[in-house]
Design a protein around this motif. Structure first.
Motif, PDB file in Angstrom:
ATOM      1  N   LYS A 181       0.834  -1.203   0.000  1.00  0.00           N
ATOM      2  CA  LYS A 181       0.000   0.000   0.000  1.00  0.00           C
ATOM      3  C   LYS A 181       0.867   1.251   0.000  1.00  0.00           C
ATOM      4  CE  LYS A 181      -3.569   2.419   2.657  1.00  0.00           C
ATOM      5  NZ  LYS A 181      -4.384   2.418   3.911  1.00  0.00           N
ATOM      6  N   GLN A 182       1.928   1.230   0.778  1.00  0.00           N
ATOM      7  CA  GLN A 182       2.863   2.357   0.839  1.00  0.00           C
ATOM      8  C   GLN A 182       3.493   2.603  -0.533  1.00  0.00           C
ATOM      9  OE1 GLN A 182       6.285   1.647   3.354  1.00  0.00           O
ATOM     10  NE2 GLN A 182       6.436   3.813   3.910  1.00  0.00           N
ATOM     11  N   ILE A 183       3.864   1.529  -1.213  1.00  0.00           N
ATOM     12  CA  ILE A 183       4.444   1.651  -2.550  1.00  0.00           C
ATOM     13  C   ILE A 183       3.441   2.276  -3.513  1.00  0.00           C
ATOM     14  CG2 ILE A 183       5.268   0.341  -4.550  1.00  0.00           C
ATOM     15  CD1 ILE A 183       6.402  -1.687  -2.475  1.00  0.00           C
ATOM     16  N   ASP A 184       2.211   1.802  -3.486  1.00  0.00           N
ATOM     17  CA  ASP A 184       1.176   2.339  -4.380  1.00  0.00           C
ATOM     18  C   ASP A 184       0.989   3.831  -4.168  1.00  0.00           C
ATOM     19  OD1 ASP A 184       0.775  -0.175  -5.461  1.00  0.00           O
ATOM     20  OD2 ASP A 184      -0.985  -0.629  -4.210  1.00  0.00           O
ATOM     21  N   GLU A 185       1.050   4.260  -2.919  1.00  0.00           N
ATOM     22  CA  GLU A 185       0.888   5.686  -2.619  1.00  0.00           C
ATOM     23  C   GLU A 185       2.061   6.499  -3.159  1.00  0.00           C
ATOM     24  OE1 GLU A 185       0.429   5.596   1.601  1.00  0.00           O
ATOM     25  OE2 GLU A 185      -1.716   5.077   1.516  1.00  0.00           O
ATOM     26  N   LEU A 186       3.275   5.968  -3.032  1.00  0.00           N
ATOM     27  CA  LEU A 186       4.454   6.663  -3.557  1.00  0.00           C
ATOM     28  C   LEU A 186       4.408   6.753  -5.081  1.00  0.00           C
ATOM     29  CD1 LEU A 186       7.190   5.071  -1.279  1.00  0.00           C
ATOM     30  CD2 LEU A 186       6.567   7.491  -1.324  1.00  0.00           C
ATOM     31  N   VAL A 187       3.982   5.677  -5.726  1.00  0.00           N
ATOM     32  CA  VAL A 187       3.868   5.678  -7.188  1.00  0.00           C
ATOM     33  C   VAL A 187       2.821   6.694  -7.634  1.00  0.00           C
ATOM     34  CG1 VAL A 187       3.185   4.307  -9.196  1.00  0.00           C
ATOM     35  CG2 VAL A 187       4.691   3.304  -7.466  1.00  0.00           C
ATOM     36  N   ALA A 188       1.686   6.718  -6.956  1.00  0.00           N
ATOM     37  CA  ALA A 188       0.609   7.653  -7.305  1.00  0.00           C
ATOM     38  C   ALA A 188       1.050   9.101  -7.158  1.00  0.00           C
ATOM     39  CB  ALA A 188      -0.620   7.385  -6.433  1.00  0.00           C
ATOM     40  N   ALA A 189       1.959   9.342  -6.205  1.00  0.00           N
ATOM     41  CA  ALA A 189       2.462  10.707  -5.982  1.00  0.00           C
ATOM     42  C   ALA A 189       3.606  11.065  -6.925  1.00  0.00           C
ATOM     43  CB  ALA A 189       2.918  10.846  -4.535  1.00  0.00           C
ATOM     44  N   GLY A 190       4.031  10.127  -7.742  1.00  0.00           N
ATOM     45  CA  GLY A 190       5.145  10.373  -8.655  1.00  0.00           C
ATOM     46  C   GLY A 190       6.504  10.284  -7.995  1.00  0.00           C
ATOM     47  N   ASP A 191       6.561   9.635  -6.828  1.00  0.00           N
ATOM     48  CA  ASP A 191       7.811   9.572  -6.069  1.00  0.00           C
ATOM     49  C   ASP A 191       8.498   8.209  -6.142  1.00  0.00           C
ATOM     50  OD1 ASP A 191       7.563  12.210  -5.211  1.00  0.00           O
ATOM     51  OD2 ASP A 191       6.336  11.636  -3.484  1.00  0.00           O
ATOM     52  N   ALA A 192       7.958   7.292  -6.920  1.00  0.00           N
ATOM     53  CA  ALA A 192       8.566   5.961  -6.996  1.00  0.00           C
ATOM     54  C   ALA A 192       8.259   5.300  -8.332  1.00  0.00           C
ATOM     55  CB  ALA A 192       8.063   5.073  -5.860  1.00  0.00           C
ATOM     56  N   VAL A 193       9.179   4.454  -8.741  1.00  0.00           N
ATOM     57  CA  VAL A 193       8.961   3.491  -9.818  1.00  0.00           C
ATOM     58  C   VAL A 193       8.973   2.114  -9.178  1.00  0.00           C
ATOM     59  CG1 VAL A 193       9.964   2.393 -11.855  1.00  0.00           C
ATOM     60  CG2 VAL A 193       9.917   4.877 -11.693  1.00  0.00           C
ATOM     61  N   TYR A 194       7.966   1.335  -9.493  1.00  0.00           N
ATOM     62  CA  TYR A 194       7.795   0.019  -8.886  1.00  0.00           C
ATOM     63  C   TYR A 194       8.007  -1.042  -9.960  1.00  0.00           C
ATOM     64  CZ  TYR A 194       5.061  -3.817  -6.704  1.00  0.00           C
ATOM     65  OH  TYR A 194       4.639  -5.015  -6.193  1.00  0.00           O
ATOM     66  N   MET A 195       9.109  -1.785  -9.856  1.00  0.00           N
ATOM     67  CA  MET A 195       9.440  -2.835 -10.821  1.00  0.00           C
ATOM     68  C   MET A 195       9.048  -4.201 -10.262  1.00  0.00           C
ATOM     69  SD  MET A 195      10.768  -1.151 -13.358  1.00  0.00           S
ATOM     70  CE  MET A 195      11.201  -2.611 -14.303  1.00  0.00           C
ATOM     71  N   TYR A 196       8.375  -4.993 -11.078  1.00  0.00           N
ATOM     72  CA  TYR A 196       7.951  -6.336 -10.699  1.00  0.00           C
ATOM     73  C   TYR A 196       7.878  -7.186 -11.963  1.00  0.00           C
ATOM     74  CZ  TYR A 196       3.722  -3.994 -12.225  1.00  0.00           C
ATOM     75  OH  TYR A 196       2.820  -3.253 -12.951  1.00  0.00           O
ATOM     76  N   PRO A 197       7.962  -8.510 -11.847  1.00  0.00           N
ATOM     77  CA  PRO A 197       7.955  -9.356 -13.046  1.00  0.00           C
ATOM     78  C   PRO A 197       6.666  -9.199 -13.850  1.00  0.00           C
ATOM     79  CG  PRO A 197       8.710 -10.603 -11.136  1.00  0.00           C
ATOM     80  CD  PRO A 197       8.174  -9.303 -10.613  1.00  0.00           C
ATOM     81  N   SER A 198       6.806  -8.960 -15.138  1.00  0.00           N
ATOM     82  CA  SER A 198       5.648  -8.819 -16.008  1.00  0.00           C
ATOM     83  C   SER A 198       5.085 -10.182 -16.406  1.00  0.00           C
ATOM     84  CB  SER A 198       6.025  -8.038 -17.266  1.00  0.00           C
ATOM     85  OG  SER A 198       7.079  -8.690 -17.964  1.00  0.00           O
ATOM     86  N   LYS A 199       5.824 -11.224 -16.067  1.00  0.00           N
ATOM     87  CA  LYS A 199       5.399 -12.578 -16.419  1.00  0.00           C
ATOM     88  C   LYS A 199       5.854 -13.536 -15.335  1.00  0.00           C
ATOM     89  CE  LYS A 199       6.019 -16.069 -20.068  1.00  0.00           C
ATOM     90  NZ  LYS A 199       6.740 -16.372 -21.340  1.00  0.00           N
ATOM     91  N   GLU A 200       4.957 -14.429 -14.921  1.00  0.00           N
ATOM     92  CA  GLU A 200       5.300 -15.450 -13.933  1.00  0.00           C
ATOM     93  C   GLU A 200       5.770 -16.715 -14.651  1.00  0.00           C
ATOM     94  OE1 GLU A 200       5.685 -15.671 -10.792  1.00  0.00           O
ATOM     95  OE2 GLU A 200       4.843 -13.795 -10.046  1.00  0.00           O
ATOM     96  N   LEU A 201       6.850 -17.299 -14.147  1.00  0.00           N
ATOM     97  CA  LEU A 201       7.420 -18.483 -14.769  1.00  0.00           C
ATOM     98  C   LEU A 201       7.334 -19.723 -13.895  1.00  0.00           C
ATOM     99  CD1 LEU A 201      10.685 -16.893 -16.219  1.00  0.00           C
ATOM    100  CD2 LEU A 201       8.525 -17.293 -17.410  1.00  0.00           C
ATOM    101  N   GLY A 202       6.747 -19.585 -12.717  1.00  0.00           N
ATOM    102  CA  GLY A 202       6.660 -20.721 -11.807  1.00  0.00           C
ATOM    103  C   GLY A 202       7.853 -20.863 -10.880  1.00  0.00           C
ATOM    104  N   VAL A 203       8.749 -19.882 -10.898  1.00  0.00           N
ATOM    105  CA  VAL A 203       9.888 -19.909  -9.971  1.00  0.00           C
ATOM    106  C   VAL A 203       9.381 -19.562  -8.569  1.00  0.00           C
ATOM    107  CG1 VAL A 203      12.104 -18.865  -9.382  1.00  0.00           C
ATOM    108  CG2 VAL A 203      11.503 -19.252 -11.787  1.00  0.00           C
TER     109      VAL A 203
END
Length: 286
Positions: A227-249
């Motif tokens: 939730k904290q990350i989402d708020e920072l992204v919405a405020a333009g204060d963060a870039v949130y990187m996460y896998p765009s595809k799940e591989l089962g790892v």
């Protein structure tokens, strides 16, 4: 003066994604004022600040896929499910990972380790790591999966017991912008601990009730941090990187081919979001 922080989640073998993002950042000569890592994020954070691209790739793919890392061989040789001793020895002796020189980097790095007697997560900086490099091993060692690591008179384990995405630590350091790397997709659902894990924790760590409570509370902490990350992204204060595809790892399983693909997906994700990353980075670094 504004500072920009780089925040790294753990995730065990899923850390191949973090390693891929860090490799891309080094390729593009992007360096941060502050880097903070938890669990495998601590392992890869050290490689990033030392500018060791080959170590990032080797650890995330070759070392992760080694049969001495998880399963029968570590059970036989280390009497633990995960070969944390093997992991530490392999990355420090057979990869280019000179942790004793980490205090010479510009900027700061911190990694989270859990002080078992104190029952709290504490933060070790570049001077602590240079003096005692095995803090990296302690930072990766989860309860039950491995043994506590005795360093400088205290026993430590993975700081992920209390925080999984340490963006709050980046804010406490004074960073106003953040690049946050997680190893799970955006729609990942974290489940409560199962009965067997609860039983093991209550048996092995019965003398440490707060540790058990902290581990039980990980689900709530994870969603608070998201939730904290989402708020920072919405405020333009963060870039949130996460896998765009799940591989089962998963934390403890995957193949060399999967790790390679996850590492490559990370770089592709960075390329796809290059404008977003550069805009945030250059808003602080010029």
């Amino acid at each position: 003066m504004e500072k920009i922080g780089l925040v790294l989640e753990g995730g065990g073998m899923r850390g191949a994604y973090s390693a891929g993002v860090l490799y891309w950042l080094l390729e593009n000569e992007m360096y941060f004022d502050y880097v903070v890592g938890i669990s495998s994020g601590a392992l890869y954070a050290g490689m990033y600040v030392l500018d060791k691209k080959d170590a990032l790739k080797g650890a995330a793919i070759d070392v992760a896929a080694d049969s001495r890392n998880v399963g029968l061989k570590p059970i036989l040789h280390e009497r633990t499910v995960v070969g944390y001793e093997f992991l530490y020895k392999e990355v420090t002796e057979n990869l280019d990972y000179p942790l004793e020189l980490i205090d010479q980097i510009p900027g700061e790095i911190e990694i989270g380790v859990y002080d078992i007697e104190g029952e709290e997560t504490v933060w070790k900086n570049k001077h602590d790591i240079a003096r005692c490099p095995k803090y990296i091993q302690a930072a990766c060692t989860l309860p039950v999966a491995g043994r506590r690591v005795h360093l400088e008179g205290k026993d430590y384990m993975d700081g992920g017991i209390t925080t999984m995405i340490p963006v709050s630590r980046s804010i406490e350091y004074g960073c106003t912008k953040h690049m946050i790397i997680t190893t799970k997709s955006k729609d990942y659902v974290r489940k409560p601990q199962g009965f067997f894990m609860r039983l093991l924790l209550n048996t092995v760590y019965r003398k440490y009730p707060k540790l058990i409570q902290d581990f039980e509370n990980r689900v709530n902490v994870y969603y608070d941090e998201r939730k904290q990350i989402d708020e920072l992204v919405a405020a333009g204060d963060a870039v949130y990187m996460y896998p765009s595809k799940e591989l089962g790892v998963s934390r403890y399983s995957g193949t060399k081919e999967q790790f390679t693909e996850l590492f490559e997906i990370a770089q592709a994700d960075c390329e796809a979001r290059r404008d977003e990353i550069e805009k945030l980075y250059h808003s602080v670094k010029g």
